[in-house]
Design a protein around this motif. Structure first.
Motif, PDB file in Angstrom:
ATOM      1  N   LEU A 131       1.924 -26.410 172.046  1.00 47.92           N
ATOM      2  CA  LEU A 131       1.914 -28.183 172.104  1.00 47.92           C
ATOM      3  C   LEU A 131       2.426 -28.793 173.200  1.00 47.92           C
ATOM      4  CD1 LEU A 131       0.481 -30.770 171.397  1.00 47.92           C
ATOM      5  CD2 LEU A 131       2.480 -30.829 170.078  1.00 47.92           C
ATOM      6  N   ILE A 132       3.634 -28.296 173.580  1.00 45.96           N
ATOM      7  CA  ILE A 132       4.747 -28.749 174.314  1.00 45.96           C
ATOM      8  C   ILE A 132       4.191 -28.380 175.960  1.00 45.96           C
ATOM      9  CG2 ILE A 132       7.024 -29.402 175.547  1.00 45.96           C
ATOM     10  CD1 ILE A 132       7.908 -29.083 172.648  1.00 45.96           C
ATOM     11  N   VAL A 133       3.795 -26.852 176.294  1.00 46.52           N
ATOM     12  CA  VAL A 133       3.793 -25.934 177.284  1.00 46.52           C
ATOM     13  C   VAL A 133       1.785 -27.025 177.383  1.00 46.52           C
ATOM     14  CG1 VAL A 133       2.660 -23.775 178.223  1.00 46.52           C
ATOM     15  CG2 VAL A 133       4.114 -23.944 176.921  1.00 46.52           C
ATOM     16  N   THR A 134       1.284 -27.012 176.443  1.00 53.67           N
ATOM     17  CA  THR A 134      -0.112 -27.230 177.566  1.00 53.67           C
ATOM     18  C   THR A 134       0.060 -29.306 177.975  1.00 53.67           C
ATOM     19  OG1 THR A 134      -0.656 -27.022 175.277  1.00 53.67           O
ATOM     20  CG2 THR A 134      -2.488 -28.053 176.399  1.00 53.67           C
ATOM     21  N   VAL A 135       1.287 -29.929 177.336  1.00 55.24           N
ATOM     22  CA  VAL A 135       1.010 -31.239 177.278  1.00 55.24           C
ATOM     23  C   VAL A 135       1.944 -31.425 178.980  1.00 55.24           C
ATOM     24  CG1 VAL A 135       1.995 -33.834 176.734  1.00 55.24           C
ATOM     25  CG2 VAL A 135       1.228 -32.427 175.349  1.00 55.24           C
ATOM     26  N   LEU A 136       2.999 -29.794 179.221  1.00 55.41           N
ATOM     27  CA  LEU A 136       3.525 -30.126 179.753  1.00 55.41           C
ATOM     28  C   LEU A 136       2.295 -29.978 181.922  1.00 55.41           C
ATOM     29  CD1 LEU A 136       6.734 -28.335 179.715  1.00 55.41           C
ATOM     30  CD2 LEU A 136       6.501 -31.318 180.067  1.00 55.41           C
ATOM     31  N   VAL A 137       1.750 -28.620 180.974  1.00 58.29           N
ATOM     32  CA  VAL A 137       0.663 -28.670 182.498  1.00 58.29           C
ATOM     33  C   VAL A 137       0.583 -29.856 183.573  1.00 58.29           C
ATOM     34  CG1 VAL A 137      -1.401 -27.609 183.189  1.00 58.29           C
ATOM     35  CG2 VAL A 137       0.710 -26.138 181.795  1.00 58.29           C
ATOM     36  N   PRO A 138      -0.323 -30.684 182.779  1.00 57.39           N
ATOM     37  CA  PRO A 138      -0.729 -31.922 183.847  1.00 57.39           C
ATOM     38  C   PRO A 138      -0.105 -32.398 184.240  1.00 57.39           C
ATOM     39  CG  PRO A 138      -2.520 -31.779 181.942  1.00 57.39           C
ATOM     40  CD  PRO A 138      -0.290 -30.801 181.389  1.00 57.39           C
ATOM     41  N   PHE A 139       1.880 -32.738 183.688  1.00 63.97           N
ATOM     42  CA  PHE A 139       2.919 -33.491 184.541  1.00 63.97           C
ATOM     43  C   PHE A 139       3.324 -32.978 185.695  1.00 63.97           C
ATOM     44  CE2 PHE A 139       4.536 -34.844 180.365  1.00 63.97           C
ATOM     45  CZ  PHE A 139       3.492 -36.088 180.174  1.00 63.97           C
ATOM     46  N   GLY A 140       3.110 -30.779 185.612  1.00 63.45           N
ATOM     47  CA  GLY A 140       3.209 -30.490 186.752  1.00 63.45           C
ATOM     48  C   GLY A 140       1.835 -30.192 187.736  1.00 63.45           C
ATOM     49  N   VAL A 141       0.676 -29.579 187.469  1.00 62.03           N
ATOM     50  CA  VAL A 141      -0.561 -30.390 188.188  1.00 62.03           C
ATOM     51  C   VAL A 141      -1.427 -31.466 188.548  1.00 62.03           C
ATOM     52  CG1 VAL A 141      -0.369 -27.866 187.631  1.00 62.03           C
ATOM     53  CG2 VAL A 141      -1.835 -29.235 186.615  1.00 62.03           C
TER      54      VAL A 141
ATOM     55  N   ILE B 118      -1.766 -18.684 177.959  1.00 61.61           N
ATOM     56  CA  ILE B 118      -1.159 -18.536 178.221  1.00 61.61           C
ATOM     57  C   ILE B 118       0.355 -18.937 177.451  1.00 61.61           C
ATOM     58  CG2 ILE B 118       0.698 -18.871 179.886  1.00 61.61           C
ATOM     59  CD1 ILE B 118      -1.345 -17.908 182.771  1.00 61.61           C
ATOM     60  N   GLY B 119      -0.612 -20.365 176.707  1.00 56.48           N
ATOM     61  CA  GLY B 119       0.023 -21.325 176.052  1.00 56.48           C
ATOM     62  C   GLY B 119       0.177 -20.528 174.641  1.00 56.48           C
ATOM     63  N   ALA B 120      -0.650 -20.434 174.670  1.00 54.29           N
ATOM     64  CA  ALA B 120      -0.847 -19.514 173.342  1.00 54.29           C
ATOM     65  C   ALA B 120      -0.077 -17.726 172.938  1.00 54.29           C
ATOM     66  CB  ALA B 120      -2.376 -18.847 172.434  1.00 54.29           C
ATOM     67  N   LEU B 121       0.130 -17.516 174.422  1.00 55.09           N
ATOM     68  CA  LEU B 121       0.451 -15.735 174.874  1.00 55.09           C
ATOM     69  C   LEU B 121       2.268 -16.419 174.202  1.00 55.09           C
ATOM     70  CD1 LEU B 121      -0.564 -13.540 176.602  1.00 55.09           C
ATOM     71  CD2 LEU B 121       1.988 -13.565 177.024  1.00 55.09           C
ATOM     72  N   LEU B 122       2.657 -17.191 175.219  1.00 56.01           N
ATOM     73  CA  LEU B 122       4.002 -17.521 175.083  1.00 56.01           C
ATOM     74  C   LEU B 122       4.641 -17.549 173.116  1.00 56.01           C
ATOM     75  CD1 LEU B 122       4.716 -18.814 178.460  1.00 56.01           C
ATOM     76  CD2 LEU B 122       4.954 -16.761 177.557  1.00 56.01           C
ATOM     77  N   ALA B 123       3.565 -18.498 172.512  1.00 53.81           N
ATOM     78  CA  ALA B 123       4.057 -19.137 171.908  1.00 53.81           C
ATOM     79  C   ALA B 123       3.943 -17.836 170.452  1.00 53.81           C
ATOM     80  CB  ALA B 123       3.394 -20.043 171.056  1.00 53.81           C
ATOM     81  N   CYS B 124       3.123 -16.761 170.571  1.00 60.90           N
ATOM     82  CA  CYS B 124       3.541 -15.824 170.376  1.00 60.90           C
ATOM     83  C   CYS B 124       4.686 -15.383 170.728  1.00 60.90           C
ATOM     84  CB  CYS B 124       1.694 -15.263 170.300  1.00 60.90           C
ATOM     85  SG  CYS B 124       1.429 -14.373 169.534  1.00 60.90           S
ATOM     86  N   LEU B 125       5.069 -14.990 171.374  1.00 63.95           N
ATOM     87  CA  LEU B 125       5.411 -14.810 172.287  1.00 63.95           C
ATOM     88  C   LEU B 125       7.367 -15.039 171.446  1.00 63.95           C
ATOM     89  CD1 LEU B 125       6.610 -11.149 173.997  1.00 63.95           C
ATOM     90  CD2 LEU B 125       7.411 -13.592 175.619  1.00 63.95           C
TER      91      LEU B 125
END
Lengths: 242, 218
Positions: free
Chosen positions: B27-37, B54-61
């Motif tokens: 959730l946080i990664v997805t929310v942060l992306v719009p702030f970045g781009v 990519i968010g799902a992949l990192l969350a899995c990691l």
């Protein structure tokens, strides 16, 4: 006389000690001849100008980057199946050489791509899979460094090398689906009708031979170092015991 | 085997198991992306498939090192290795438990986050399908990585370094399914490739992971 005799570290050290000086001389000769001929005595390409001369480093380095991994795979398999320590140490010794070749191929490729394609980097399948190969080398070396028990480290890196090989090949073909290529196809192949022109071909072959010899020399040298390190560790352990 | 599966799932869900951590991270990664781009919905719509994957992949990691670490520390991994069930089966069950507690919530949460990123309406089905087909492979590859690094004190960073290159094919085909689905092109071939990768991982990697655990327990 069988190749397995060299699984004995003593035998390996003896023979490699004799072979190594000749190998060094041959490497210097082949690399020197190939590169000097390539750089100074070949005509410039009518389209690419003098940048075509990058080929004498770029192509051999790229070939050896892949072959080094293949050699590591074979050495890992020998270690897993026949438990010869020299084999495991040779795989360990080859990894840093392979990663440097990968880096050379990537960097010279960037130097070549800048004037030719107008960009240092492009997410082309070949370039991308080389970057992935670089990451595989990094992981492999990091795993070797991280584990203290040498036998466990050899085992685990061998398993990683086998799994990594499958995934590296998978990635190579997966990236083809993902982006179209800018890089040209294979320059040297046995079955192609038309290869690179002969003026460039001969020095390139010599230069490839030079890179192969360089790889052999470095791997032999590094394997000998690894064996000596292992011996010193054994001596120190004996010292502590006694 | 079933008992092991339920045990691992219970342990993950109960306090201190880190359940939901991956989801929150996603959730946080997805929310942060719009702030970045930037908030332009056109840009977000275009990059949404890749970001979600990519968010799902990192969350899995994030939760991979938990798969074996606790069992290794308290000795239950030794017991599992000497138990009459094959170690390969144990490893596969561990991977499945990891998927049920990490991958499945991601699959279910992804459409909601897709709305946040303005994903193309036609791509939602493909997003769920591709994540459902791809995340088991992520869990299984991750289990292999965890098995390699189980004996190490600080294996977390090394684990990421080992596992991320192995994720490349899964990521490529997974994101490709969603991108092609969003563009209205045929996404089935990529989905089949993704499913093939997952099946091959589930079939073969338990052997490699079990071998790694045996080496680490020696």
């Amino acid at each position: 006389m069988s190749i397995w005799e060299y699984a004995n570290p003593k035998k390996f050290m003896q023979t490699s000690g004799v072979v190594l000086p000749f190998l060094v001389v041959l490497t210097v000769l082949a690399l020197g001849a190939g590169l000097v001929w390539g750089f100074f005595f070949t005509p410039e390409d009518y389209k690419q100008g003098s940048t075509v001369k990058i080929i004498y480093i770029h192509v051999p380095a790229a070939m050896m980057a892949i072959n080094a991994w293949a050699m590591m795979l074979v050495a890992s398999l020998i270690w897993l199946i026949r438990r010869h320590h020299v084999s495991a140490l040779a795989a360990r010794a080859a990894a840093p050489v392979g990663i440097v070749f990968t880096l050379i191929a990537l960097v010279t490729g960037a130097f070549w791509g800048q004037p030719m394609w107008g960009t240092w980097w492009e997410w082309d399948p070949r370039l991308t899979s080389f970057l992935v190969l670089f990451l595989f080398y990094l992981g492999y070396i990091a795993l070797w460094e991280a584990i203290e028990n040498p036998d466990a480290a050899a085992d685990l890196t061998s398993v990683l090398c086998m799994v990594g090989s499958v995934f590296a090949i998978l990635s190579r073909y997966a990236v083809n689906f993902w982006n179209q290529g800018l890089h040209q196809g294979a320059t040297l192949s046995m079955d192609a009708e038309e290869n690179i022109a002969n003026v460039f071909y001969v020095p390139l072959l010599i230069s490839i031979a030079g890179f192969i010899l360089l790889f052999l020399t470095l791997v032999l040298l590094r394997t000998r170092t690894e064996i000596r390190v292992r011996r010193i560790q054994a001596l120190q352990a004996r010292e502590r015991m006694g | 085997m079933i008992a092991l599966l339920t045990r691992d799932m219970m342990l993950a869900v109960r306090a201190g198991g880190g359940f939901g951590l991956g989801l929150a991270f996603f959730l946080i990664v997805t929310v942060l992306v719009p702030f970045g781009v930037g908030p332009e919905s056109g840009v977000l719509r275009e990059i949404a498939p890749g970001i979600l994957w990519i968010g799902a992949l990192l969350a899995c990691l994030l939760s991979l090192d938990r798969i074996f670490a606790l069992d290794y520390e308290d000795g239950s991994l030794d017991l599992l290795a000497t138990a009459p069930v094959p170690l390969e089966g144990v490893v596969a069950m561990k991977a499945i438990a990891h998927w049920v507690t990490t991958g499945l919530p991601l699959v279910l949460a992804a459409p909601v986050l897709g709305v946040l990123l303005n994903l193309e309406a036609g791509a939602f089905g493909w997003l769920v399908l591709s994540l459902a087909a791809g995340t088991p492979a992520l869990s299984m590859i991750g289990t292999f990585g965890a098995a390699l690094t189980v004996g190490l004190k600080r294996g977390g960073l090394l684990l990421s370094l080992l596992v991320l290159p192995l994720y490349v094919p899964t990521l490529i085909f997974g994101a490709l399914v969603v991108t092609r689905g969003a563009a209205g092109m045929a996404a089935t071939p990529s989905l089949l490739m993704l499913g093939g990768i997952t099946c091959a991982c589930l079939a073969l990697l338990p052997f490699a992971a079990a071998a790694a655990i045996r080496i680490n327990l020696r």
